[in-house]
Design a protein around this motif. Structure first.
Motif, mmCIF file in Angstrom:
data_model
loop_
_atom_site.group_PDB
_atom_site.id
_atom_site.type_symbol
_atom_site.label_atom_id
_atom_site.label_comp_id
_atom_site.label_asym_id
_atom_site.label_seq_id
_atom_site.Cartn_x
_atom_site.Cartn_y
_atom_site.Cartn_z
ATOM 1 N N SER A 22 20.135 -4.177 -8.064
ATOM 2 C CA SER A 22 19.302 -5.197 -8.909
ATOM 3 C C SER A 22 20.111 -5.878 -9.969
ATOM 4 O O SER A 22 19.981 -7.242 -9.984
ATOM 5 N N GLU A 23 20.845 -5.141 -10.776
ATOM 6 C CA GLU A 23 21.651 -5.991 -11.697
ATOM 7 C C GLU A 23 22.705 -6.598 -11.047
ATOM 8 O O GLU A 23 22.998 -7.940 -11.783
ATOM 9 N N ALA A 24 23.258 -6.204 -10.157
ATOM 10 C CA ALA A 24 24.624 -7.015 -9.758
ATOM 11 C C ALA A 24 23.661 -8.505 -8.912
ATOM 12 O O ALA A 24 24.379 -9.411 -8.872
ATOM 13 N N VAL A 25 22.661 -8.227 -8.324
ATOM 14 C CA VAL A 25 21.993 -9.237 -7.619
ATOM 15 C C VAL A 25 21.461 -10.401 -8.505
ATOM 16 O O VAL A 25 21.709 -11.641 -8.772
ATOM 17 N N ALA A 26 20.983 -9.877 -9.885
ATOM 18 C CA ALA A 26 20.553 -10.738 -10.793
ATOM 19 C C ALA A 26 21.811 -11.507 -11.514
ATOM 20 O O ALA A 26 21.622 -12.528 -11.815
ATOM 21 N N SER A 27 22.836 -10.823 -11.676
ATOM 22 C CA SER A 27 23.994 -11.680 -12.124
ATOM 23 C C SER A 27 24.649 -12.441 -11.222
ATOM 24 O O SER A 27 24.783 -13.610 -11.577
ATOM 25 N N TYR A 28 24.469 -12.206 -9.878
ATOM 26 C CA TYR A 28 24.743 -13.346 -8.784
ATOM 27 C C TYR A 28 23.901 -14.361 -9.006
ATOM 28 O O TYR A 28 24.351 -15.736 -8.807
ATOM 29 N N ARG A 29 22.618 -14.242 -9.015
ATOM 30 C CA ARG A 29 21.682 -15.052 -9.235
ATOM 31 C C ARG A 29 21.731 -16.007 -10.052
ATOM 32 O O ARG A 29 21.780 -17.247 -9.967
ATOM 33 N N ASN A 30 21.961 -15.621 -11.308
ATOM 34 C CA ASN A 30 22.158 -16.407 -12.441
ATOM 35 C C ASN A 30 23.271 -17.289 -12.469
ATOM 36 O O ASN A 30 23.379 -18.483 -13.014
ATOM 37 N N ALA A 31 24.266 -16.601 -11.886
ATOM 38 C CA ALA A 31 25.592 -17.364 -11.939
ATOM 39 C C ALA A 31 25.587 -18.539 -10.787
ATOM 40 O O ALA A 31 25.857 -19.977 -11.219
ATOM 41 N N ALA A 32 24.657 -18.486 -9.675
ATOM 42 C CA ALA A 32 24.732 -19.215 -8.480
ATOM 43 C C ALA A 32 23.840 -20.563 -9.196
ATOM 44 O O ALA A 32 23.987 -21.579 -8.823
ATOM 45 N N SER A 45 0.868 -1.181 -0.012
ATOM 46 C CA SER A 45 -0.028 -0.131 -0.024
ATOM 47 C C SER A 45 0.791 1.368 -0.014
ATOM 48 O O SER A 45 0.436 2.401 -0.410
ATOM 49 N N GLU A 46 2.018 1.139 0.607
ATOM 50 C CA GLU A 46 2.873 2.327 0.720
ATOM 51 C C GLU A 46 3.626 2.302 -0.798
ATOM 52 O O GLU A 46 4.778 3.245 -0.790
ATOM 53 N N GLY A 47 3.795 1.562 -1.504
ATOM 54 C CA GLY A 47 4.393 1.542 -2.868
ATOM 55 C C GLY A 47 5.799 0.577 -2.790
ATOM 56 O O GLY A 47 6.348 0.813 -3.749
ATOM 57 N N LYS A 48 5.838 0.148 -1.813
ATOM 58 C CA LYS A 48 7.285 -0.668 -1.556
ATOM 59 C C LYS A 48 6.900 -2.203 -2.202
ATOM 60 O O LYS A 48 6.354 -2.837 -1.657
ATOM 61 N N LEU A 49 7.409 -2.162 -3.328
ATOM 62 C CA LEU A 49 7.210 -3.668 -3.988
ATOM 63 C C LEU A 49 8.579 -4.466 -4.057
ATOM 64 O O LEU A 49 8.295 -5.340 -4.746
ATOM 65 N N GLY A 50 9.343 -4.160 -3.354
ATOM 66 C CA GLY A 50 10.571 -5.075 -3.616
ATOM 67 C C GLY A 50 11.747 -4.498 -4.133
ATOM 68 O O GLY A 50 11.509 -3.121 -4.369
ATOM 69 N N VAL A 51 12.518 -5.363 -4.869
ATOM 70 C CA VAL A 51 13.658 -4.871 -5.624
ATOM 71 C C VAL A 51 12.923 -3.852 -6.905
ATOM 72 O O VAL A 51 13.939 -3.050 -7.090
ATOM 73 N N LYS A 52 11.826 -4.112 -7.424
ATOM 74 C CA LYS A 52 11.379 -3.139 -8.732
ATOM 75 C C LYS A 52 11.188 -1.998 -8.429
ATOM 76 O O LYS A 52 11.229 -1.069 -9.270
ATOM 77 N N HIS A 53 10.698 -1.784 -7.124
ATOM 78 C CA HIS A 53 10.292 -0.260 -6.744
ATOM 79 C C HIS A 53 10.334 -0.059 -5.273
ATOM 80 O O HIS A 53 9.271 -1.171 -4.523
ATOM 81 N N GLY A 54 10.580 0.787 -4.613
ATOM 82 C CA GLY A 54 10.746 1.221 -3.410
ATOM 83 C C GLY A 54 11.302 0.557 -2.264
ATOM 84 O O GLY A 54 11.299 0.697 -1.087
ATOM 85 N N GLY A 55 11.869 -0.931 -2.450
ATOM 86 C CA GLY A 55 12.575 -1.589 -1.466
ATOM 87 C C GLY A 55 11.661 -2.526 -0.918
ATOM 88 O O GLY A 55 10.240 -2.325 -1.028
ATOM 89 N N GLY A 56 11.943 -3.493 0.055
ATOM 90 C CA GLY A 56 11.284 -4.224 0.730
ATOM 91 C C GLY A 56 11.715 -4.694 1.970
ATOM 92 O O GLY A 56 12.083 -3.387 2.806
ATOM 93 N N LEU A 57 11.438 -5.928 2.314
ATOM 94 C CA LEU A 57 12.156 -6.346 3.735
ATOM 95 C C LEU A 57 13.556 -6.505 3.873
ATOM 96 O O LEU A 57 14.141 -6.560 5.019
ATOM 97 N N THR A 58 14.435 -6.771 2.708
ATOM 98 C CA THR A 58 15.722 -7.118 2.882
ATOM 99 C C THR A 58 16.587 -5.812 2.368
ATOM 100 O O THR A 58 16.016 -4.855 1.869
ATOM 101 N N ARG A 59 17.845 -6.049 2.347
ATOM 102 C CA ARG A 59 18.686 -5.068 1.781
ATOM 103 C C ARG A 59 18.740 -5.145 0.237
ATOM 104 O O ARG A 59 19.703 -3.986 -0.437
ATOM 105 N N LEU A 60 18.057 -5.731 -0.604
ATOM 106 C CA LEU A 60 18.001 -5.857 -1.885
ATOM 107 C C LEU A 60 17.140 -4.619 -2.296
ATOM 108 O O LEU A 60 16.279 -4.328 -1.630
ATOM 109 N N SER A 61 17.447 -3.781 -3.390
ATOM 110 C CA SER A 61 16.930 -2.835 -3.896
ATOM 111 C C SER A 61 17.179 -2.641 -5.432
ATOM 112 O O SER A 61 18.111 -3.526 -5.997
ATOM 113 N N LYS A 62 16.536 -1.655 -6.074
ATOM 114 C CA LYS A 62 16.658 -1.403 -7.131
ATOM 115 C C LYS A 62 18.186 -1.066 -7.646
ATOM 116 O O LYS A 62 18.685 -1.197 -8.940
ATOM 117 N N ALA A 63 18.732 -0.351 -6.758
ATOM 118 C CA ALA A 63 20.018 0.028 -7.044
ATOM 119 C C ALA A 63 21.216 -0.826 -7.197
ATOM 120 O O ALA A 63 22.090 -0.890 -7.914
#
Length: 322
Positions: A294-304, A274-292
């Motif tokens: 996101s590319e590094a996380v996606a690269s790590y995820r794919n390699a892992a 309701s606050e517009g916090k949708l996770g990595v794609k917008h506004g952040g969420g509960l963890t330290r992951l964020s849009k800033a």
């Protein structure tokens, strides 16, 4: 396996499978370990089993090449629990998961151990507050919950009791971290964190099997090759942040309508969306992951995930009767 810079005198009380794995972890991490049990014969047999197992594990590449020699040098068997703990800086109690057994062992250990020695109980679900009453000077007592097999699974839960000093928590955490494990401080709540989650999953899994919706083997195949596959690298909160909290909220609403209150959307999730916090794609969420990042996380995820896929193909399926 990591090696700690500080050598501790460690006693493991309980020479069974779990205690043995802990003894191996401490020894390969650079510490001298005294393995104790109800009788000297049981302690000696436990040590012999670990040394024989080490030879096989080295041959299979599961332990470092010099592990058998290191364990033979650093692990000794105790003639009596009291003698072993009397010179220890850290004592791991790893006896049966029964309060009546643990209480007696803890009384004996606490009476024989130095006042500044840490006493750590390994328990899967017994509240630390119920065990601390059996420990003299309970401010040096805490729960340190390892996972089986202890020498291979990195996670260890650190649980402070009512009286545990912060310094004791810090020392225990540093010790466990120093041997290459991943300690996490968790509350003294029923099942702590790992088993509360594990048994929640098992309960729902059992319900699905009992209802005849799927067989046990088919269910395990679904879990280990879907969200369970991802859990090796990301916890459930990070996975939700990456998928999109709005997606999770919508899915919960569908499940809630079909399965009832057990699947009602969590309040925090609805508030974030309701606050517009949708996770990595917008506004952040509960963890330290964020849009800033996101590319590094996606690269790590794919390699892992790619590496894990190759590992699963290399190792193959677990043996079965089929």
């Amino acid at each position: 396996m990591s090696t700690s810079n500080t050598t501790n005198r460690i006693t493991v009380v309980g020479a069974g499978y779990m205690g043995g794995g802990m003894a191996v972890s401490f020894a390969l991490g650079g510490h001298h370990v005294s393995l104790a049990d109800a009788t000297p014969e049981l302690a000696a047999a436990g040590r012999d089993r670990l040394l024989n197992e080490a030879v096989s594990f080295v041959e299979r590449g599961l332990y470092p090449a010099d592990a058998a020699d290191i364990l033979a040098e650093r692990i000794s068997s105790a003639k009596a629990v009291a003698n072993a703990v009397s010179e220890s800086t850290y004592i791991a109690e790893v006896v049966s998961e029964r309060i009546d057994i643990k209480s007696g062992v803890l009384v004996s250990v606490a009476n024989a151990a130095p006042d500044d020695a840490i006493i750590a109980t390994n328990t899967s679900a017994i509240p630390i507050r119920e065990l601390e009453v059996h420990v003299r000077k309970p401010e040096r007592f805490l729960g340190v919950h390892w996972m089986n097999p202890a020498q291979f699974v990195p996670g260890v839960e650190i649980i402070a009791g009512t009286y545990t000093k912060d310094e004791v928590v810090s020392r225990a955490t540093e010790l466990i971290s120093g041997i290459g494990k991943v300690p996490v401080k968790v509350p003294d709540t029923p099942g702590f964190i790992a088993n509360r989650l594990q048994y929640a999953l098992h309960k729902e899994s059992s319900r699905l099997v009992e209802e005849g919706l799927i067989s046990a083997d088919e269910l395990d195949a679904v879990v280990s090759n879907s969200f369970g596959f991802r859990l090796a690298f990301f916890g459930p909160m990070a996975i939700a942040d990456m998928a999109g909290l709005d997606v999770y909220a919508d899915t919960y609403r569908s499940l809630h309508g079909e399965l009832g209150e057990a699947f009602a959307p969590p309040k925090y999730l609805q508030e974030l969306v309701s606050e517009g916090k949708l996770g990595v794609k917008h506004g952040g969420g509960l963890t330290r992951l964020s849009k800033a990042n996101s590319e590094a996380v996606a690269s790590y995820r794919n390699a892992a995930y790619s590496s894990l896929s190759r590992l699963k193909a290399e190792v193959g399926s677990a043996p079965s009767e089929a």
